[in-house]
Design a protein around this motif. Structure first.
Motif, PDB file in Angstrom:
ATOM      1  N   ALA A   1      84.639  24.329  12.198  1.00  0.00           N
ATOM      2  CA  ALA A   1      84.183  25.198  13.291  1.00  0.00           C
ATOM      3  C   ALA A   1      84.760  24.729  14.625  1.00  0.00           C
ATOM      4  CB  ALA A   1      82.659  25.213  13.345  1.00  0.00           C
ATOM      5  N   THR A   2      84.815  23.426  14.826  1.00  0.00           N
ATOM      6  CA  THR A   2      85.363  22.895  16.068  1.00  0.00           C
ATOM      7  C   THR A   2      86.856  23.175  16.177  1.00  0.00           C
ATOM      8  OG1 THR A   2      83.690  21.165  16.066  1.00  0.00           O
ATOM      9  CG2 THR A   2      85.595  20.826  17.477  1.00  0.00           C
ATOM     10  N   VAL A   3      87.576  22.988  15.098  1.00  0.00           N
ATOM     11  CA  VAL A   3      89.015  23.269  15.108  1.00  0.00           C
ATOM     12  C   VAL A   3      89.265  24.750  15.384  1.00  0.00           C
ATOM     13  CG1 VAL A   3      91.055  23.397  13.616  1.00  0.00           C
ATOM     14  CG2 VAL A   3      89.685  21.323  13.676  1.00  0.00           C
ATOM     15  N   ALA A   4      88.453  25.622  14.807  1.00  0.00           N
ATOM     16  CA  ALA A   4      88.625  27.061  15.010  1.00  0.00           C
ATOM     17  C   ALA A   4      88.391  27.475  16.453  1.00  0.00           C
ATOM     18  CB  ALA A   4      87.683  27.835  14.093  1.00  0.00           C
ATOM     19  N   VAL A   5      87.631  26.690  17.195  1.00  0.00           N
ATOM     20  CA  VAL A   5      87.349  27.024  18.588  1.00  0.00           C
ATOM     21  C   VAL A   5      88.282  26.287  19.550  1.00  0.00           C
ATOM     22  CG1 VAL A   5      85.576  26.926  20.379  1.00  0.00           C
ATOM     23  CG2 VAL A   5      84.963  27.597  18.097  1.00  0.00           C
ATOM     24  N   VAL A   6      88.696  25.084  19.210  1.00  0.00           N
ATOM     25  CA  VAL A   6      89.508  24.282  20.126  1.00  0.00           C
ATOM     26  C   VAL A   6      90.987  24.664  20.064  1.00  0.00           C
ATOM     27  CG1 VAL A   6      90.321  21.933  20.580  1.00  0.00           C
ATOM     28  CG2 VAL A   6      87.906  22.357  20.215  1.00  0.00           C
ATOM     29  N   VAL A   7      91.508  24.927  18.887  1.00  0.00           N
ATOM     30  CA  VAL A   7      92.943  25.207  18.752  1.00  0.00           C
ATOM     31  C   VAL A   7      93.384  26.427  19.570  1.00  0.00           C
ATOM     32  CG1 VAL A   7      94.729  25.900  17.088  1.00  0.00           C
ATOM     33  CG2 VAL A   7      93.223  23.983  16.590  1.00  0.00           C
ATOM     34  N   PRO A   8      92.648  27.550  19.600  1.00  0.00           N
ATOM     35  CA  PRO A   8      93.107  28.668  20.433  1.00  0.00           C
ATOM     36  C   PRO A   8      93.101  28.378  21.927  1.00  0.00           C
ATOM     37  CG  PRO A   8      91.506  29.429  18.834  1.00  0.00           C
ATOM     38  CD  PRO A   8      91.513  27.949  18.766  1.00  0.00           C
ATOM     39  N   LYS A   9      92.428  27.333  22.354  1.00  0.00           N
ATOM     40  CA  LYS A   9      92.381  26.993  23.769  1.00  0.00           C
ATOM     41  C   LYS A   9      93.582  26.150  24.216  1.00  0.00           C
ATOM     42  CE  LYS A   9      87.360  26.995  24.424  1.00  0.00           C
ATOM     43  NZ  LYS A   9      87.014  27.866  23.334  1.00  0.00           N
TER      44      LYS A   9
END
Length: 102
Positions: free
Chosen positions: A73-81
């Motif tokens: 979940a963290t990777v899914a939110v951090v990578v697009p940023k």
């Protein structure tokens, strides 16, 4: 994290019509601070999911199953940023039909 991904990275444009379409192709993350990278607001919004991941990992007593769920979940939110993905679009869920007038 699903709600923040949807709000910041999936939906494009703004709900108001007074900008003459200037932001129609930008999502909310790209509109923050006139598309500048590494501003204080963007740094804070990038640090929040990382801190939540660390806190949730600690309070779940480092359980492997919950760690994997929280990490994904963290990777899914951090990578697009990340700046490398600025204005990059992945069309997994965006269906744009071809125009009939060619």
């Amino acid at each position: 994290m699903f709600a923040t991904y949807l709000m910041f990275h999936y939906v494009r444009g703004i709900p108001f019509e007074f900008n003459a379409g200037a932001y129609d192709n930008l999502n909310m993350w790209e509109q923050i601070d006139n598309e500048d990278q590494y501003t204080p607001a963007k740094k804070f919004l990038l640090a929040v999911p990382i801190c939540l991941f660390l806190v949730s990992t600690h309070y779940t007593k480092y359980d492997l199953g919950l760690f994997v769920v929280n990490f994904l979940a963290t990777v899914a939110v951090v990578v697009p940023k990340l700046p490398a993905l600025h204005r990059m679009r992945f069309a997994f869920f965006n269906y744009e039909p071809e125009s009939e007038n060619r």
